[in-house]
Design an enzyme around this catalytic site. Structure first.
Site, PDB file in Angstrom:
ATOM      1  N   CYS A 132     -13.142  13.801  -7.620  1.00 23.28           N
ATOM      2  CA  CYS A 132     -13.794  13.271  -6.428  1.00 23.28           C
ATOM      3  C   CYS A 132     -14.395  11.901  -6.653  1.00 23.28           C
ATOM      4  O   CYS A 132     -15.601  11.736  -6.806  1.00 23.28           O
ATOM      5  CB  CYS A 132     -14.875  14.188  -5.894  1.00 23.28           C
ATOM      6  SG  CYS A 132     -15.373  13.618  -4.273  1.00 23.28           S
ATOM      7  N   CYS A 190     -11.207  12.745   0.771  1.00 23.83           N
ATOM      8  CA  CYS A 190     -12.544  12.505   0.255  1.00 23.83           C
ATOM      9  C   CYS A 190     -13.495  12.410   1.433  1.00 23.83           C
ATOM     10  O   CYS A 190     -13.564  11.374   2.089  1.00 23.83           O
ATOM     11  CB  CYS A 190     -12.554  11.202  -0.546  1.00 23.83           C
ATOM     12  SG  CYS A 190     -14.147  10.906  -1.306  1.00 23.83           S
TER      13      CYS A 190
END
Ligand code: UQ1
Length: 455
Positions: A202, A381
């Site tokens: 991430c 994301c």
């Protein structure tokens, strides 16, 4: 997203702040065998999701596997919803809501052996475990997650243990609540947020937590006394240009300092100094009042040292089929953070990888050939930019945007409240109730994608 490094890889010795105490093995030995049709290594987001999807795929074809045909190997006591750790760091969730005992997440139709893999022996289609057992397979699915290299930054572990150091990280269960305590307690000074050069899971999370802190300080009248700065080993705010441009604008607008190609190399908690290495190899020491660290990450040792690894240490799989690239290991598959797939490492990526892997594995068992299922690199994301706003970055291979909601709601580069609620409320619910059971397909929600046949 925050994707999926897991306790199995974060051995306690490397996390001195981790609580001790493990439950005894909960596995019933009666169902354990020496050979399985499918061995899944790792019970994180990738392993649990794909094990269930593989079982469901065979059943959907009327060729159901037996309850003891698929085994998951993982010694972890808990399974973690890592995308939730940003929310914990932002004071929005209690950290206990981000974990469940692993044994509670394994359905009766899957075997769980509470051991970790010690060696991969693909020449003999087997693995050995930490207790010295050998387990053979017809097909192997590797889903170990990645490894966090906390010790690459001298001074970091020591600073994380110390409750008053002002140093914290959303990248572990043990430290994610300290992030909120530090952010919330700060009344003045420098709040510094770091992102290392290289691969992290991430890649947006290091700045998400920064945006939340920034917003908190504005809302509570502390904007004038607290300076927020972003120190990143990367050259820009984000890998995808479209989103990066928006985030860079936001950074300037909000008065957040941007120091790019600044890679954190050490922390000196006694003097509250963080040292960064710049592109020209010179270093700069910066004073912090609080410091949020994104640690360096890399492939797990057990994979790096195995014949399955590519040069960088990740499991070498075909980027479309998820099958091992070495024809001699064609009964080996991988997904998620441990894989060589050239995309951003997130839980959202798993939602698109798992159906492809399951389809192709099923097809190979059924027909001897991979199906037409191809992974396009989809990842996402959900980038928090404040307490009621989120920029939903979704993209595929080539860093090309692939937005789910753009045609209904407009450009996803514009932060919106709807996306914020997806991240905070919908995704955690979908994850625990559907995804881990193999019944959530990301942007396709509850409908399993169908793939064209190759023949
Ligand atoms: C998703 O499915 C998912 O899993 C539940 C996430 O949680 C970590 C996500 O962040 C994203 C973006 C998805 C993708 C789903 C949709 C509806 C875009």
């Amino acid at each position: 997203m925050l994707q999926t490094a897991r306790t199995v890889l974060l051995r306690r010795g490397t996390r001195p702040w981790a609580s001790s105490g493990r439950l005894a093995s909960t596995t019933s030995t009666s169902t354990e065998k020496d050979k399985y049709k499918v061995v899944v290594v790792g019970a994180g987001a990738g392993g649990l999701t794909v094990a269930n999807q593989i079982f469901n795929r065979f059943r959907a074809a009327g060729k159901a596997l037996n309850n003891d045909d698929i085994v998951i190997l993982d010694a972890a006591e808990y399974h973690y919803y890592q995308p939730g750790w940003t929310l914990v760091g932002a004071g929005l969730k209690d950290k206990t809501s981000t974990r469940q005992p692993l044994k509670d997440l394994i359905p009766d139709n899957l075997v769980h052996i509470s051991e970790n893999v010690k060696t991969f022996l693909p020449e003999s289609s087997s693995v050995t475990t930490s207790t010295g057992r050998t387990i053979s397979y017809v097909n192997l699915v590797v889903a170990t997650g990645l490894q966090i290299n906390w010790n690459n930054i001298p001074g970091l572990s020591q600073a994380l243990i110390d409750g008053s150091s002002g140093v914290s990280s959303i990248y572990s269960y043990e430290t994610c609540d300290k992030v909120w305590r530090d952010i919330d307690a700060l009344r003045g000074g420098n709040a510094i947020f770091t992102q290392p050069a290289g691969v992290v899971k991430c890649a947006g999370a290091p700045q998400k937590i920064m945006w939340m802190a920034w917003d908190r300080y504005q809302r509570t009248g502390r904007g004038d006394t607290i300076k927020v700065d972003f120190y990143s080993g990367m050259p820009t705010m984000f890998s995808v240009k479209k989103y990066s441009d928006v985030l860079e604008k936001l950074r300037v607008q909000r008065g957040v300092g941007g120091y790019f190609q600044h890679n954190l190399v050490s922390v000196d908690p006694a003097n509250r100094k963080a040292t960064f290495k710049k592109a020209d190899n010179s270093t700069v020491a910066v004073d912090y009042t609080i410091l949020h660290v994104t640690p360096q990450m890399g492939p797990p040792e057990v994979i790096k040292s195995s014949p399955l690894a590519d040069q960088a240490g990740w499991v070498a799989v075909d980027q479309a089929t998820l099958r091992h690239t070495n024809p001699e290991y064609h009964n080996v598959w991988a997904l998620g953070d441990c894989s060589s797939l050239p995309t951003s490492k997130t839980a959202a990526a798993i939602t698109s990888q798992a159906p492809v892997l399951s389809e192709n594995l099923f097809s190979v068992v059924d027909t001897g050939k991979v199906a037409g299922a191809q992974y396009d690199g989809y990842t996402s994301c959900p980038l928090l930019t404040g307490y009621d706003q989120l920029l939903l970055a979704e993209f595929k291979y080539g860093l090309e945007p692939k937005e789910t909601f753009a045609e209904y709601l407009g450009d996803q580069a514009i932060p919106r409240k709807f996306y914020y609620h997806l991240k905070k409320d919908v995704f955690p619910w979908a994850y625990w109730n559907y995804m881990l059971k193999g019944r959530w397909y990301g942007p396709k929600a509850l409908s399993r994608p169908t793939f064209a046949s190759l023949s």
